[in-house]
Scaffold this motif. Structure first.
Motif, PDB file in Angstrom:
ATOM      1  N   LEU A   5       2.617 114.225  10.123  1.00  0.00           N
ATOM      2  CA  LEU A   5       1.230 113.777  10.031  1.00  0.00           C
ATOM      3  C   LEU A   5       1.042 112.405  10.683  1.00  0.00           C
ATOM      4  CD1 LEU A   5      -1.601 114.386   8.980  1.00  0.00           C
ATOM      5  CD2 LEU A   5      -0.953 113.323   6.804  1.00  0.00           C
ATOM      6  N   GLU A   6       1.955 111.471  10.432  1.00  0.00           N
ATOM      7  CA  GLU A   6       1.774 110.145  11.014  1.00  0.00           C
ATOM      8  C   GLU A   6       1.901 110.189  12.528  1.00  0.00           C
ATOM      9  OE1 GLU A   6       4.587 107.600   9.106  1.00  0.00           O
ATOM     10  OE2 GLU A   6       6.299 108.308  10.281  1.00  0.00           O
ATOM     11  N   ASP A   7       2.772 111.030  13.060  1.00  0.00           N
ATOM     12  CA  ASP A   7       2.891 111.149  14.513  1.00  0.00           C
ATOM     13  C   ASP A   7       1.668 111.838  15.117  1.00  0.00           C
ATOM     14  OD1 ASP A   7       5.328 109.956  14.261  1.00  0.00           O
ATOM     15  OD2 ASP A   7       6.509 111.650  14.993  1.00  0.00           O
ATOM     16  N   ALA A   8       1.167 112.860  14.422  1.00  0.00           N
ATOM     17  CA  ALA A   8       0.010 113.597  14.935  1.00  0.00           C
ATOM     18  C   ALA A   8      -1.229 112.706  14.975  1.00  0.00           C
ATOM     19  CB  ALA A   8      -0.251 114.829  14.066  1.00  0.00           C
ATOM     20  N   VAL A   9      -1.468 111.937  13.923  1.00  0.00           N
ATOM     21  CA  VAL A   9      -2.638 111.060  13.875  1.00  0.00           C
ATOM     22  C   VAL A   9      -2.537 109.975  14.952  1.00  0.00           C
ATOM     23  CG1 VAL A   9      -3.841 109.331  12.489  1.00  0.00           C
ATOM     24  CG2 VAL A   9      -3.149 111.502  11.451  1.00  0.00           C
ATOM     25  N   ALA A  10      -1.344 109.378  15.084  1.00  0.00           N
ATOM     26  CA  ALA A  10      -1.172 108.332  16.084  1.00  0.00           C
ATOM     27  C   ALA A  10      -1.409 108.868  17.495  1.00  0.00           C
ATOM     28  CB  ALA A  10       0.234 107.734  15.975  1.00  0.00           C
ATOM     29  N   TYR A  11      -0.893 110.048  17.792  1.00  0.00           N
ATOM     30  CA  TYR A  11      -1.056 110.626  19.123  1.00  0.00           C
ATOM     31  C   TYR A  11      -2.514 110.999  19.374  1.00  0.00           C
ATOM     32  CZ  TYR A  11       0.217 113.261  23.307  1.00  0.00           C
ATOM     33  OH  TYR A  11       0.333 113.707  24.607  1.00  0.00           O
TER      34      TYR A  11
END
Length: 387
Positions: free
Chosen positions: A262-268
């Motif tokens: 989730l944190e990688d998806a939101v950042a991207y």
């Protein structure tokens, strides 16, 4: 029913989170898994220096104490960056500390628990047999014959993760062939991994590449009586209480992976631009991220509920199975959505989405397949046994 963390638990979570950020970032996990047939000794040593191998071990034996909720907090925080590399800790915690702590003799506890807590003893699980999979009892052919002063083991195991670097192997064998039911006559042995007659071979695999899984051949391996765990012939009854703990920790690992996805998806989604705008503005991407966030909330609630039940001493077998099933499917689906959000970069080994997917796909199969979990849930509702 209050699932809010206590002050002590929050302090522990924050401490582990700081350690993870400083000592075990995602970039390091990608480096560790490049040695796919090796073992992350550096990670093991860092965990030993921090005292993490002592989580769940009584302070009387040099451990840090802590119940299943503390174990879940730790597993979740570490899996957020390390994914399947969590099992550098988890294997010994379950196969060694949990097993010996529950059914080891006083002498065995005194000998092994301090060594495990200090990071001086690694343990691998040696249960599954070729052609067996979930049908552990139906395909168990490894036997142990009584001899003067101990037992002699012969047979073969497969998918014994980290066996090639283990000090001891937790081995499930048949010691009595003349039994009424398949789960009778089984025994547990704590076998030195370098014993004469043991041959260990690494297996190539899709995920969890930083910790090799192995086949283990036992050719007339002598094990003294003092390395039998519990009462011979009653291993299955001893193992049952530990299985819920294993499934709850699998749920915690999957929850940590969803955190990382989730944190990688939101950042991207915020940083990547296409057609003149951040892709996080596109409705399809927002829906994917919303689905991941919802899966995380669902998994978190079920995990804490199971941990709460177990910490109260209540039977949570069905709930722990539900958690294992839901968490593993949520983690794999979340990682798959993460790959879709990142597009080509999601498929690249330079990012972590593909690693989260590879590391957690196995958990839909092991330690029990989700199909078998569904069978057990249905049976608990009064439906006839299907196998």
């Amino acid at each position: 029913m209050d699932f809010d963390l206590t002050e002590e638990q929050r302090a522990f979570r924050d401490m582990v989170r700081r350690w993870v950020e400083a000592e075990a970032p995602k970039s390091w996990a990608r480096e560790l898994e490049k040695n796919e047939h090796d073992y992350p000794f550096a990670l093991w040593d860092k965990m030993a220096a921090a005292g993490f191998h002592g989580i769940g071990i009584d302070e009387a034996y040099g451990g840090q104490g802590g119940d299943v909720t503390m174990q879940c907090i730790f597993a979740r925080e570490v899996a957020r960056t390390l994914g399947g590399l969590l099992w550098a800790w988890g294997l010994t915690s379950f196969a060694g500390a949990k097993s010996i702590g529950l059914y080891g003799s006083p002498a065995q506890k005194q000998k092994f628990l301090p060594a495990i807590a200090e990071g001086r003893c690694r343990v691998s699980i040696s249960f599954t047999e070729p052609g067996g999979g979930t049908d552990v009892l139906g395909t168990l052919k490894t036997t142990a014959e009584r001899v003067d002063g101990g037992w002699v083991i012969s047979g073969e195991k497969i998918w014994s993760t980290a066996a090639h670097v283990a000090d001891y192997l937790l081995v499930l064998v048949r010691t009595d062939k003349n039994v009424e039911k398949r789960h009778h006559g089984l025994s547990l042995f704590f076998v030195p991994a370098r014993s004469k007659g043991i041959t260990i071979t690494s297996l190539p695999k899709l995920g969890m590449r930083g910790i090799a899984s192995c086949t283990v051949h036992y050719d007339q391996v002598f094990v003294p009586d003092d390395l039998v765990l519990g009462e011979p012939g009653r291993a299955w009854y001893m193992l049952l209480p530990t299985l819920n703990n294993e499934r709850i920790l699998v749920g915690a690992q999957c929850l940590g992976a969803i955190d990382g996805v989730l944190e990688d998806a939101v950042a991207y989604a915020k940083d990547r631009h296409a057609f003149g705008k951040p892709i996080g503005q596109f409705q399809a991407i927002q829906h994917y991220i919303a689905d991941i966030a919802t899966a995380r909330q669902q998994t978190e609630l079920l995990m804490f509920y199971c941990a709460w039940l177990q910490s109260r001493g209540e039977d949570c077998g069905i709930q722990a199975n539900m958690l294992k099933m839901v968490a593993s499917e949520n983690a794999v689906h979340a990682a798959d959505l993460g790959i879709q959000i990142l597009g080509g970069m999601g498929y690249s080994a330079e990012t972590d989405m593909q690693r989260y997917w590879r590391d957690h796909r196995i958990l839909r199969i092991a330690p029990i397949s989700n199909e078998m979990v569904r069978n057990s849930i249905a049976e608990s509702l009064g439906l006839p046994r299907s196998y």
